[in-house]
Design an enzyme around this catalytic site. Structure first.
Site, PDB file in Angstrom:
ATOM      1  N   GLY A 114       0.846  -1.199   0.000  1.00 59.85           N
ATOM      2  CA  GLY A 114       0.000   0.000   0.000  1.00 59.85           C
ATOM      3  C   GLY A 114       0.876   1.242   0.000  1.00 59.85           C
ATOM      4  O   GLY A 114       2.106   1.157   0.021  1.00 59.85           O
ATOM      5  N   THR A 143       1.296   3.655   2.332  1.00 58.66           N
ATOM      6  CA  THR A 143       2.073   3.900   3.562  1.00 58.66           C
ATOM      7  C   THR A 143       3.252   2.930   3.622  1.00 58.66           C
ATOM      8  O   THR A 143       4.376   3.325   3.964  1.00 58.66           O
ATOM      9  CB  THR A 143       1.178   3.753   4.807  1.00 58.66           C
ATOM     10  N   ASP A 158       3.005  -2.700   8.406  1.00 59.36           N
ATOM     11  CA  ASP A 158       2.040  -2.543   7.309  1.00 59.36           C
ATOM     12  C   ASP A 158       0.967  -1.528   7.697  1.00 59.36           C
ATOM     13  O   ASP A 158       0.726  -1.271   8.884  1.00 59.36           O
ATOM     14  CB  ASP A 158       1.393  -3.897   6.991  1.00 59.36           C
ATOM     15  N   GLY A 159       0.324  -0.979   6.686  1.00 62.59           N
ATOM     16  CA  GLY A 159      -0.783  -0.044   6.883  1.00 62.59           C
ATOM     17  C   GLY A 159      -2.080  -0.791   7.153  1.00 62.59           C
ATOM     18  O   GLY A 159      -2.097  -2.014   7.326  1.00 62.59           O
ATOM     19  N   ALA A 160      -3.166  -0.055   7.179  1.00 69.09           N
ATOM     20  CA  ALA A 160      -4.497  -0.642   7.385  1.00 69.09           C
ATOM     21  C   ALA A 160      -5.533   0.326   6.839  1.00 69.09           C
ATOM     22  O   ALA A 160      -5.252   1.522   6.655  1.00 69.09           O
ATOM     23  CB  ALA A 160      -4.754  -0.896   8.872  1.00 69.09           C
ATOM     24  N   GLY A 183      -6.786  -4.854   3.212  1.00 67.93           N
ATOM     25  CA  GLY A 183      -7.069  -5.451   1.913  1.00 67.93           C
ATOM     26  C   GLY A 183      -7.499  -4.449   0.867  1.00 67.93           C
ATOM     27  O   GLY A 183      -7.836  -4.823  -0.251  1.00 67.93           O
ATOM     28  N   GLY A 184      -7.444  -3.153   1.235  1.00 74.52           N
ATOM     29  CA  GLY A 184      -7.765  -2.121   0.251  1.00 74.52           C
ATOM     30  C   GLY A 184      -6.864  -2.227  -0.977  1.00 74.52           C
ATOM     31  O   GLY A 184      -7.256  -1.837  -2.078  1.00 74.52           O
ATOM     32  N   GLU A 239      -0.714 -10.606   3.139  1.00 70.67           N
ATOM     33  CA  GLU A 239      -0.445  -9.772   4.331  1.00 70.67           C
ATOM     34  C   GLU A 239      -0.702 -10.557   5.608  1.00 70.67           C
ATOM     35  O   GLU A 239       0.083 -10.502   6.551  1.00 70.67           O
ATOM     36  CB  GLU A 239      -1.330  -8.515   4.299  1.00 70.67           C
ATOM     37  N   LYS A 259      -7.636   6.714   9.729  1.00 72.94           N
ATOM     38  CA  LYS A 259      -7.924   5.262   9.721  1.00 72.94           C
ATOM     39  C   LYS A 259      -8.414   4.758  11.077  1.00 72.94           C
ATOM     40  O   LYS A 259      -8.849   3.618  11.194  1.00 72.94           O
ATOM     41  CB  LYS A 259      -6.654   4.482   9.334  1.00 72.94           C
TER      42      LYS A 259
HETATM   43  C1  5RP Z   1      -3.331  -3.488   1.188  1.00 71.18           C
HETATM   44  C2  5RP Z   1      -3.632  -2.976   2.542  1.00 71.18           C
HETATM   45  C3  5RP Z   1      -3.110  -1.630   2.907  1.00 71.18           C
HETATM   46  O1  5RP Z   1      -2.252  -1.760   3.983  1.00 71.18           O
HETATM   47  C4  5RP Z   1      -4.265  -0.738   3.224  1.00 71.18           C
HETATM   48  O2  5RP Z   1      -5.157  -0.728   2.118  1.00 71.18           O
HETATM   49  C5  5RP Z   1      -3.794   0.689   3.537  1.00 71.18           C
HETATM   50  O3  5RP Z   1      -3.257   1.241   2.376  1.00 71.18           O
HETATM   51  P1  5RP Z   1      -2.652   2.696   2.313  1.00 71.18           P
HETATM   52  O4  5RP Z   1      -1.408   2.706   3.135  1.00 71.18           O
HETATM   53  O5  5RP Z   1      -2.383   2.888   0.832  1.00 71.18           O
HETATM   54  O6  5RP Z   1      -3.687   3.652   2.829  1.00 71.18           O
HETATM   55  O7  5RP Z   1      -4.267  -3.606   3.359  1.00 71.18           O
HETATM   56  O8  5RP Z   1      -3.991  -4.696   0.908  1.00 71.18           O
END
Ligand code: 5RP
Length: 229
Positions: free
Chosen positions: A29, A31, A83-85, A100-101, A108, A126
């Protein structure tokens, strides 16, 4: 502070959690991309780490920046996963997430589960009081789509097949599955809905990450703060 500034700030802070000799899981993602770039700068300055990534995109990004990125075959145990969320909620003395965006939820969750510690990195938008405003991604075996979709609908979810950005057809994940994005509304009992989704044959994984992390770094106008679960 813009959302991009916040993502940048939290990515920089997360680098401080990585020490030489660590085995590091790389998330997916925007982040996580900033985190990988910030980490690569430290590698160029002499930080010695080995990494496993949760998507082809992050794997190739790490390699292109000169990082040692390998697979779980070589590194089945990791010290930290960053990882982001899409949503973060403090609930039942832990952190619950929707992820999962970026369609990488399956890998992940696998890489997160290989790590001793999962550090979540998000901007303050978030953090929510209750999960569910963000559509919950569910990864599905392609041939099972006609069965899984009505069964998710029967749970009161509104599944929508995720399409490629250019609209040319359904999106395929790195593991060559489909994603159904499910409008849930507020999720008061994430464990119950996670179990109900998991029980549907043909579902590979869902984007609820329940109590897999107890620390999120959250960036906002007041700087980067720690959110403990
Ligand atoms: C990818 C994810 C990402 O961590 C989530 O979508 C956050 O993304 P971003 O940092 O672009 O806001 O779960 O499957």
């Amino acid at each position: 502070m813009t959302q991009d500034d916040a993502k940048h700030a939290v990515a920089q802070r997360a680098v401080e959690f990585v020490e030489s000799g660590m085995r590091v899981g790389l998330g997916t993602g925007t982040t996580s991309t900033m985190f990988i770039r910030a980490l690569a700068e430290q590698v160029q300055r002499g930080l010695k780490i080995r990494c496993v990534a949760s998507s082809d995109a992050s794997h190739h990004l790490g390699l292109s920046l000169g990082m040692d990125v390998t697979t779980l075959d070589e590194l089945p145990e990791l010290d930290i996963y960053v990882d982001g969320a899409d949503e973060v909620c403090v609930q039942d003395a832990g952190l619950n997430l929707i992820k999962g965006g970026g369609a990488a939820l399956l890998r992940e969750k696998i890489v997160a589960s290989a790590a001793k510690r999962f550090l979540v990195v998000v901007d303050s938008s978030k953090v929510v009081a209750q999960l569910g405003a963000f559509p919950l991604p569910v990864e599905v075996i392609k041939m099972a789509l006609p069965l899984v979709r009505p069964r998710l609908a029967a749970l009161g979810l509104e599944p929508k097949l995720r399409m490629k950005k250019d609209g040319s057809g359904p999106l395929h994940t790195d593991e060559d599955n489909y994603i159904l994005d499910c409008m849930c509304g507020a999720i008061p009992d994430p464990a119950a809905i996670a179990a109900a989704i998991r029980a549907i044959v043909g579902v590979v994984e869902h984007g609820l990450f329940l109590h897999m992390s107890n620390l999120a770094l959250v960036a906002g106008d007041d700087g980067v703060r720690e959110l403990h679960g």
